[in-house]
Write an enzyme that holds these catalytic residues in place. Structure first.
Site, PDB file in Angstrom:
ATOM      1  N   GLY A  12       0.782  -1.235   0.000  1.00  0.00           N
ATOM      2  CA  GLY A  12       0.000   0.000   0.000  1.00  0.00           C
ATOM      3  C   GLY A  12       0.812   1.282   0.000  1.00  0.00           C
ATOM      4  O   GLY A  12       0.352   2.295   0.520  1.00  0.00           O
ATOM      5  N   SER A  13       1.990   1.266  -0.643  1.00  0.00           N
ATOM      6  CA  SER A  13       2.747   2.534  -0.684  1.00  0.00           C
ATOM      7  C   SER A  13       2.011   3.566  -1.550  1.00  0.00           C
ATOM      8  O   SER A  13       2.025   4.764  -1.244  1.00  0.00           O
ATOM      9  CB  SER A  13       4.179   2.314  -1.182  1.00  0.00           C
ATOM     10  N   LEU A  85      -5.294  -6.907  -6.568  1.00  0.00           N
ATOM     11  CA  LEU A  85      -4.992  -7.964  -7.532  1.00  0.00           C
ATOM     12  C   LEU A  85      -6.174  -8.829  -7.960  1.00  0.00           C
ATOM     13  O   LEU A  85      -6.014  -9.716  -8.791  1.00  0.00           O
ATOM     14  CB  LEU A  85      -3.852  -8.835  -6.986  1.00  0.00           C
ATOM     15  N   LEU A  87      -9.928  -9.448  -9.807  1.00  0.00           N
ATOM     16  CA  LEU A  87     -10.782  -8.853 -10.838  1.00  0.00           C
ATOM     17  C   LEU A  87     -11.971  -8.189 -10.150  1.00  0.00           C
ATOM     18  O   LEU A  87     -12.535  -8.735  -9.195  1.00  0.00           O
ATOM     19  CB  LEU A  87     -11.266  -9.962 -11.778  1.00  0.00           C
ATOM     20  N   ILE A  88     -12.345  -7.002 -10.631  1.00  0.00           N
ATOM     21  CA  ILE A  88     -13.479  -6.289 -10.021  1.00  0.00           C
ATOM     22  C   ILE A  88     -14.784  -6.912 -10.520  1.00  0.00           C
ATOM     23  O   ILE A  88     -14.994  -6.997 -11.737  1.00  0.00           O
ATOM     24  CB  ILE A  88     -13.403  -4.781 -10.364  1.00  0.00           C
ATOM     25  N   ASN A 102      -7.577   2.437 -11.960  1.00  0.00           N
ATOM     26  CA  ASN A 102      -6.522   1.489 -11.607  1.00  0.00           C
ATOM     27  C   ASN A 102      -5.176   2.042 -12.052  1.00  0.00           C
ATOM     28  O   ASN A 102      -5.093   2.810 -13.002  1.00  0.00           O
ATOM     29  CB  ASN A 102      -6.756   0.140 -12.300  1.00  0.00           C
ATOM     30  N   HIS A 104      -1.390   0.659 -13.288  1.00  0.00           N
ATOM     31  CA  HIS A 104      -0.691  -0.544 -13.749  1.00  0.00           C
ATOM     32  C   HIS A 104       0.786  -0.191 -13.962  1.00  0.00           C
ATOM     33  O   HIS A 104       1.089   0.829 -14.587  1.00  0.00           O
ATOM     34  CB  HIS A 104      -1.314  -1.051 -15.049  1.00  0.00           C
ATOM     35  N   GLU A 174       4.682   6.318 -10.012  1.00  0.00           N
ATOM     36  CA  GLU A 174       3.315   6.078  -9.524  1.00  0.00           C
ATOM     37  C   GLU A 174       2.993   7.020  -8.363  1.00  0.00           C
ATOM     38  O   GLU A 174       1.932   7.648  -8.338  1.00  0.00           O
ATOM     39  CB  GLU A 174       3.159   4.625  -9.079  1.00  0.00           C
TER      40      GLU A 174
HETATM   41  C1  GAR Z   1       2.158  -1.005  -7.848  1.00  0.00           C
HETATM   42  O1  GAR Z   1       3.362  -0.977  -8.586  1.00  0.00           O
HETATM   43  C2  GAR Z   1       0.980  -1.133  -8.795  1.00  0.00           C
HETATM   44  O2  GAR Z   1       1.155  -0.495 -10.016  1.00  0.00           O
HETATM   45  C3  GAR Z   1       0.915  -2.625  -8.982  1.00  0.00           C
HETATM   46  O3  GAR Z   1       1.178  -3.164  -7.708  1.00  0.00           O
HETATM   47  C4  GAR Z   1       2.081  -2.289  -7.013  1.00  0.00           C
HETATM   48  C5  GAR Z   1       1.538  -2.049  -5.628  1.00  0.00           C
HETATM   49  O4  GAR Z   1       2.471  -1.393  -4.824  1.00  0.00           O
HETATM   50  N1  GAR Z   1      -0.356  -3.011  -9.492  1.00  0.00           N
HETATM   51  C6  GAR Z   1      -0.502  -4.017 -10.370  1.00  0.00           C
HETATM   52  O5  GAR Z   1       0.407  -4.696 -10.759  1.00  0.00           O
HETATM   53  C7  GAR Z   1      -1.945  -4.228 -10.839  1.00  0.00           C
HETATM   54  N2  GAR Z   1      -1.968  -5.048 -12.006  1.00  0.00           N
HETATM   55  P1  GAR Z   1       2.030  -0.714  -3.432  1.00  0.00           P
HETATM   56  O6  GAR Z   1       1.211  -1.765  -2.656  1.00  0.00           O
HETATM   57  O7  GAR Z   1       3.312  -0.409  -2.737  1.00  0.00           O
HETATM   58  O8  GAR Z   1       1.225   0.485  -3.757  1.00  0.00           O
END
Ligand code: GAR
Length: 190
Positions: A12-13, A85, A87-88, A102, A104, A174
């Site tokens: 969850g960063s 992760l 599917l909605i 979302n 990605h 991100e």
């Molecule tokens: C992020 O890099 C996000 O883009 C990716 O998971 C990571 C979560 O990091 N999402 C996917 O791959 C979705 N297909 P976080 O928990 O540190 O925010």
């Protein structure tokens, strides 16, 4: 006040960068954190920031009813996926048309789809000797990573960049852009 819920499965960063960005915001409030992992660190972050949170099992999530109940209870208008992760379910995409975003960690439509998440994406980018990667923010429909793209940004890769280095470069983008894109998108909606 537009109330948003963040869905996250892991650390969850991104959730935290969104929470920090909208602290004290005049029209957008992070009102709920949802996770499908009971031990996800994002739930600890929610507690630290005094934001209500809920764990919903994968089984309950698939039907969509319990999560919908929670979203209604908290008056949620927009759903922000941040490392979520599953599917909605259709129940949610129908109730929240053009209201689910979302992020990605690659340049969609490349490196998207089922099973393409987190480190798997960066490993695939590395294996293909890509000279650039990046991140994509898009609307969510019933298919993985196929909704309308709202924003993309690229980053150059060096031949010496490992999958971990690629991941760190993309994550930095991100954290910088996701909160701003959410802000702009929500402001553009009546
Ligand atoms: C992020 O890099 C996000 O883009 C990716 O998971 C990571 C979560 O990091 N999402 C996917 O791959 C979705 N297909 P976080 O928990 O540190 O925010």
């Amino acid at each position: 006040m537009k109330k948003i819920a963040i869905f996250a499965s892991g650390g969850g960063s991104n959730a935290e960068s969104i929470i920090n960005y909208f602290k004290g915001h005049s029209s957008i409030d992070v009102s709920l954190i949802v996770s499908n992992k009971e031990k996800a660190f994002v739930l600890k972050r929610a507690k630290k920031h005094n934001i209500p949170s809920v764990y919903i099992s994968n089984k309950d999530f698939k039907s969509g009813e319990l999560v919908l109940e929670k979203l209604i209870e908290h008056d949620i208008e927009y759903i922000i996926l941040a490392g979520f992760l599953l599917l909605i379910p259709r129940t949610l995409t129908q109730k929240f048309p053009n209201r689910i975003l979302n992020i990605h960690p690659a340049l969609l439509p490349n490196y998207g789809g089922k099973g393409m998440y987190g480190q798997h994406v960066h490993q695939a980018v590395f294996n293909n000797f890509e000279k650039e990667s990046g991140m994509t923010i898009h609307l969510v429909n019933e298919k993985y990573d196929e909704g309308k793209i709202l924003f993309q940004v690229k980053v150059d890769l060096k031949v010496t960049d490992t999958p971990d280095v690629i991941a760190a470069k993309v994550l930095k983008l991100e954290h910088k852009h996701y909160p701003e894109v959410i802000n702009d998108y929500l402001k553009s909606q009546s």
